[in-house]
Motif scaffolding. Structure first.
Motif, PDB file in Angstrom:
ATOM      1  N   THR A  24       0.830  -1.206   0.000  1.00 17.56           N
ATOM      2  CA  THR A  24       0.000   0.000   0.000  1.00 17.56           C
ATOM      3  C   THR A  24       0.864   1.255   0.000  1.00 17.56           C
ATOM      4  N   VAL A  25       1.942   1.239   0.781  1.00 18.10           N
ATOM      5  CA  VAL A  25       2.864   2.384   0.813  1.00 18.10           C
ATOM      6  C   VAL A  25       3.500   2.578  -0.565  1.00 18.10           C
ATOM      7  N   ALA A  26       3.939   1.488  -1.181  1.00 21.21           N
ATOM      8  CA  ALA A  26       4.557   1.580  -2.508  1.00 21.21           C
ATOM      9  C   ALA A  26       3.589   2.195  -3.512  1.00 21.21           C
ATOM     10  N   ALA A  27       2.326   1.741  -3.491  1.00 23.75           N
ATOM     11  CA  ALA A  27       1.331   2.271  -4.415  1.00 23.75           C
ATOM     12  C   ALA A  27       1.038   3.742  -4.125  1.00 23.75           C
ATOM     13  N   SER A  28       1.011   4.116  -2.858  1.00 20.31           N
ATOM     14  CA  SER A  28       0.730   5.502  -2.476  1.00 20.31           C
ATOM     15  C   SER A  28       1.851   6.441  -2.914  1.00 20.31           C
ATOM     16  N   VAL A  29       3.090   5.991  -2.787  1.00 26.23           N
ATOM     17  CA  VAL A  29       4.221   6.795  -3.270  1.00 26.23           C
ATOM     18  C   VAL A  29       4.134   6.926  -4.793  1.00 26.23           C
ATOM     19  N   GLY A  30       3.660   5.861  -5.460  1.00 27.08           N
ATOM     20  CA  GLY A  30       3.453   5.937  -6.899  1.00 27.08           C
ATOM     21  C   GLY A  30       2.424   6.991  -7.265  1.00 27.08           C
ATOM     22  N   VAL A  31       1.340   7.067  -6.497  1.00 26.42           N
ATOM     23  CA  VAL A  31       0.317   8.098  -6.710  1.00 26.42           C
ATOM     24  C   VAL A  31       0.925   9.489  -6.539  1.00 26.42           C
ATOM     25  N   LEU A  32       1.709   9.647  -5.468  1.00 30.86           N
ATOM     26  CA  LEU A  32       2.357  10.938  -5.185  1.00 30.86           C
ATOM     27  C   LEU A  32       3.230  11.376  -6.357  1.00 30.86           C
ATOM     28  N   ALA A  33       4.018  10.443  -6.899  1.00 28.84           N
ATOM     29  CA  ALA A  33       4.906  10.772  -8.025  1.00 28.84           C
ATOM     30  C   ALA A  33       4.110  11.095  -9.280  1.00 28.84           C
ATOM     31  N   ALA A  34       3.030  10.336  -9.540  1.00 31.53           N
ATOM     32  CA  ALA A  34       2.203  10.585 -10.724  1.00 31.53           C
ATOM     33  C   ALA A  34       1.514  11.946 -10.633  1.00 31.53           C
ATOM     34  N   LYS A  35       1.105  12.327  -9.433  1.00 33.34           N
ATOM     35  CA  LYS A  35       0.467  13.634  -9.238  1.00 33.34           C
ATOM     36  C   LYS A  35       1.453  14.766  -9.510  1.00 33.34           C
ATOM     37  N   GLN A  36       2.733  14.469  -9.382  1.00 33.86           N
ATOM     38  CA  GLN A  36       3.757  15.485  -9.625  1.00 33.86           C
ATOM     39  C   GLN A  36       4.269  15.462 -11.060  1.00 33.86           C
ATOM     40  N   GLY A  37       3.632  14.653 -11.912  1.00 32.93           N
ATOM     41  CA  GLY A  37       3.932  14.719 -13.337  1.00 32.93           C
ATOM     42  C   GLY A  37       4.811  13.613 -13.880  1.00 32.93           C
ATOM     43  N   LEU A  38       5.148  12.626 -13.071  1.00 25.36           N
ATOM     44  CA  LEU A  38       6.031  11.552 -13.542  1.00 25.36           C
ATOM     45  C   LEU A  38       5.226  10.371 -14.088  1.00 25.36           C
ATOM     46  N   LYS A  39       5.833   9.659 -15.026  1.00 23.97           N
ATOM     47  CA  LYS A  39       5.278   8.397 -15.506  1.00 23.97           C
ATOM     48  C   LYS A  39       5.861   7.297 -14.620  1.00 23.97           C
ATOM     49  N   VAL A  40       5.007   6.660 -13.831  1.00 21.92           N
ATOM     50  CA  VAL A  40       5.448   5.781 -12.745  1.00 21.92           C
ATOM     51  C   VAL A  40       4.925   4.363 -12.957  1.00 21.92           C
ATOM     52  N   LYS A  65      -2.174   0.462 -17.136  1.00 19.19           N
ATOM     53  CA  LYS A  65      -2.403   1.823 -16.658  1.00 19.19           C
ATOM     54  C   LYS A  65      -3.531   1.800 -15.638  1.00 19.19           C
ATOM     55  N   VAL A  66      -3.299   2.374 -14.473  1.00 19.49           N
ATOM     56  CA  VAL A  66      -4.287   2.352 -13.396  1.00 19.49           C
ATOM     57  C   VAL A  66      -5.509   3.156 -13.826  1.00 19.49           C
ATOM     58  N   PRO A  67      -6.701   2.550 -13.787  1.00 20.46           N
ATOM     59  CA  PRO A  67      -7.903   3.249 -14.250  1.00 20.46           C
ATOM     60  C   PRO A  67      -8.370   4.324 -13.266  1.00 20.46           C
ATOM     61  N   GLY A  68      -9.106   5.295 -13.786  1.00 19.42           N
ATOM     62  CA  GLY A  68      -9.743   6.297 -12.945  1.00 19.42           C
ATOM     63  C   GLY A  68      -8.845   7.427 -12.481  1.00 19.42           C
ATOM     64  N   GLN A  69      -7.629   7.469 -12.954  1.00 22.46           N
ATOM     65  CA  GLN A  69      -6.698   8.494 -12.478  1.00 22.46           C
ATOM     66  C   GLN A  69      -6.872   9.791 -13.260  1.00 22.46           C
ATOM     67  N   ASN A  70      -6.572  10.873 -12.583  1.00 17.55           N
ATOM     68  CA  ASN A  70      -6.597  12.189 -13.216  1.00 17.55           C
ATOM     69  C   ASN A  70      -5.396  12.972 -12.703  1.00 17.55           C
ATOM     70  N   PHE A  71      -4.221  12.445 -13.028  1.00 18.44           N
ATOM     71  CA  PHE A  71      -2.979  13.014 -12.510  1.00 18.44           C
ATOM     72  C   PHE A  71      -2.257  13.794 -13.606  1.00 18.44           C
ATOM     73  N   LYS A  72      -1.333  14.613 -13.170  1.00 16.84           N
ATOM     74  CA  LYS A  72      -0.484  15.338 -14.108  1.00 16.84           C
ATOM     75  C   LYS A  72       0.379  14.365 -14.901  1.00 16.84           C
ATOM     76  N   GLY A  73       0.844  13.318 -14.230  1.00 19.70           N
ATOM     77  CA  GLY A  73       1.616  12.259 -14.881  1.00 19.70           C
ATOM     78  C   GLY A  73       0.767  11.014 -15.096  1.00 19.70           C
ATOM     79  N   GLU A  74       1.414   9.828 -15.069  1.00 26.80           N
ATOM     80  CA  GLU A  74       0.696   8.572 -15.296  1.00 26.80           C
ATOM     81  C   GLU A  74       1.141   7.537 -14.272  1.00 26.80           C
ATOM     82  N   LEU A  75       0.175   6.756 -13.786  1.00 26.72           N
ATOM     83  CA  LEU A  75       0.461   5.668 -12.858  1.00 26.72           C
ATOM     84  C   LEU A  75       0.143   4.342 -13.530  1.00 26.72           C
ATOM     85  N   TRP A  76       1.155   3.471 -13.605  1.00 25.11           N
ATOM     86  CA  TRP A  76       1.018   2.130 -14.172  1.00 25.11           C
ATOM     87  C   TRP A  76       1.358   1.110 -13.088  1.00 25.11           C
TER      88      TRP A  76
END
Length: 359
Positions: A24-40, A65-76
């Protein structure tokens, strides 16, 4: 956790014992990075069903690609298929030659690629390096298998490489069909009875399959050694950082202290220690109870809980004092509800950001 920090990081390796919320922590850090514009990309091993649904990877091993996201970057995200990853490596190393099919059909290989100690750890790092090598993602986060000792995971490729090394394999090969090599030495030593016992225990074809296996892997032994070196170089690179995730109880904290020392000894960059589920999100340890607005029974219960968590807080502070010499220490509170959707991961990522800013 600032955006500058993430820009200087290509790989995040999350380590820790089982049951601490590492995935869960790993996925949450991934969300944080995707929100900051990174492809994760979050690479995970065995996510809980709810988390797999949240990440859109339930029942699939593909990079999704994780569905339902609306981030500056992308979460996979992707669940690592250990057998397929091992097979893919062997096929590439053997350059898709005829020997590949013989290896795949060998019953000894089937056992080694799935049940051999260290094979799961090897395939996790092999998958990580393959994606890293592709350059398709700005940041890759690896959720490692839960291990009793952190360095057992990190040393697995070297151990596997040693098992298949030329020094070992040459004893089992008899390419001309003569009684040479290991088999010949055993027979010359008068140990035919030992071989008969082995064949009785493992099947009459065991010795022949053993020899065939080591003959057919000869051409990819060097590739395995080369890959092990490349993986190790990636793990100690300045752009690779380790997150150590732990939680209360005291036994897990002591284990985390041991992990941190061993990670440092190995030359790896332990950047952050995350204390997960340390106290209820709604319980403020900084203020006292102000009476007059609730029943006394509830007030007493609150004070009892606060005393209990204050005791835990004191233990955490001792732990943080030891750990903060070498790494930043962040706390994540215990949420009231389970993390079962993308908004839950976003909530945890916001808590991580808030905690980092307070340091």
């Amino acid at each position: 956790m600032s955006q500058d920090f993430l820009k200087n990081t290509k790989v995040l390796v999350c380590v820790g014992s089982g049951g601490v919320g590492k995935t869960t922590v790993a996925a949450s850090v991934g969300v944080l990075a995707a929100k900051q514009g990174l492809k994760v990309l979050v690479l995970t091993i065995d996510p809980a069903k709810r988390l797999a649904q949240t990440l859109g990877i339930e029942g699939t091993n593909d990079v999704t690609k994780v569905p339902g996201q609306n981030f500056k970057g992308e979460l996979w995200a992707s669940v690592i298929d250990h057998k397929k990853t091992f097979d893919d490596f062997v096929e590439r190393a053997a350059q898709k030659s005829e020997a590949v099919r013989r290896i795949f059909d060998n019953s000894l290989y089937k056992q080694l690629s799935t049940n051999l100690s260290g094979s799961q750890e090897f395939t996790s790092l092999e998958k990580l390096y393959s994606v890293y090598e592709s350059g398709k993602f700005d940041l890759i986060i690896l959720d490692t298998p839960p291990t009793k000792h952190a360095l057992d995971f990190l040393k697995a490729p070297q151990k596997l490489s040693a098992l298949f090394s030329e020094g070992v394999a040459k004893w089992f090969r008899d390419p001309e069909g003569k009684k040479s090599g290991f088999l010949g030495h055993l027979i010359q030593a008068g140990t035919r009875q030992v071989l008969k016992v082995l064949e009785t225990l493992t099947g009459s074809q065991f010795i022949r399959e053993l020899g065939d296996f080591f003959i057919n892997i000869e051409q990819w032994q060097g590739k395995l050694l080369q890959r092990t070196t490349e993986v190790q170089r990636m793990l100690v690179a300045p752009t690779t950082k380790f997150f150590l995730v732990t939680s209360f109880d005291q036994a897990k904290l002591k284990e985390a202290e041991y992990f941190s020392r061993e990670i440092r000894k190995g030359g790896y960059n332990l950047d952050t220690v995350i204390l997960n589920r340390v106290f209820p999100h709604w319980l403020d340890l900084r203020v006292g109870y102000e009476g007059g607005t609730a029943e006394q029974g509830l007030a007493d219960l609150y004070m009892q809980m606060k005393t209990y968590y204050n005791h835990r807080d004191a233990i955490y502070r001792q732990f943080e004092k030891k750990m903060s010499i070498e790494a930043r220490v962040l706390r994540i509170p215990d949420l009231v509800k389970d993390v079962s959707d993308l908004s839950g991961l976003e909530e945890i990522s916001a808590l991580i950001t808030e905690e980092e800013k307070s340091k």
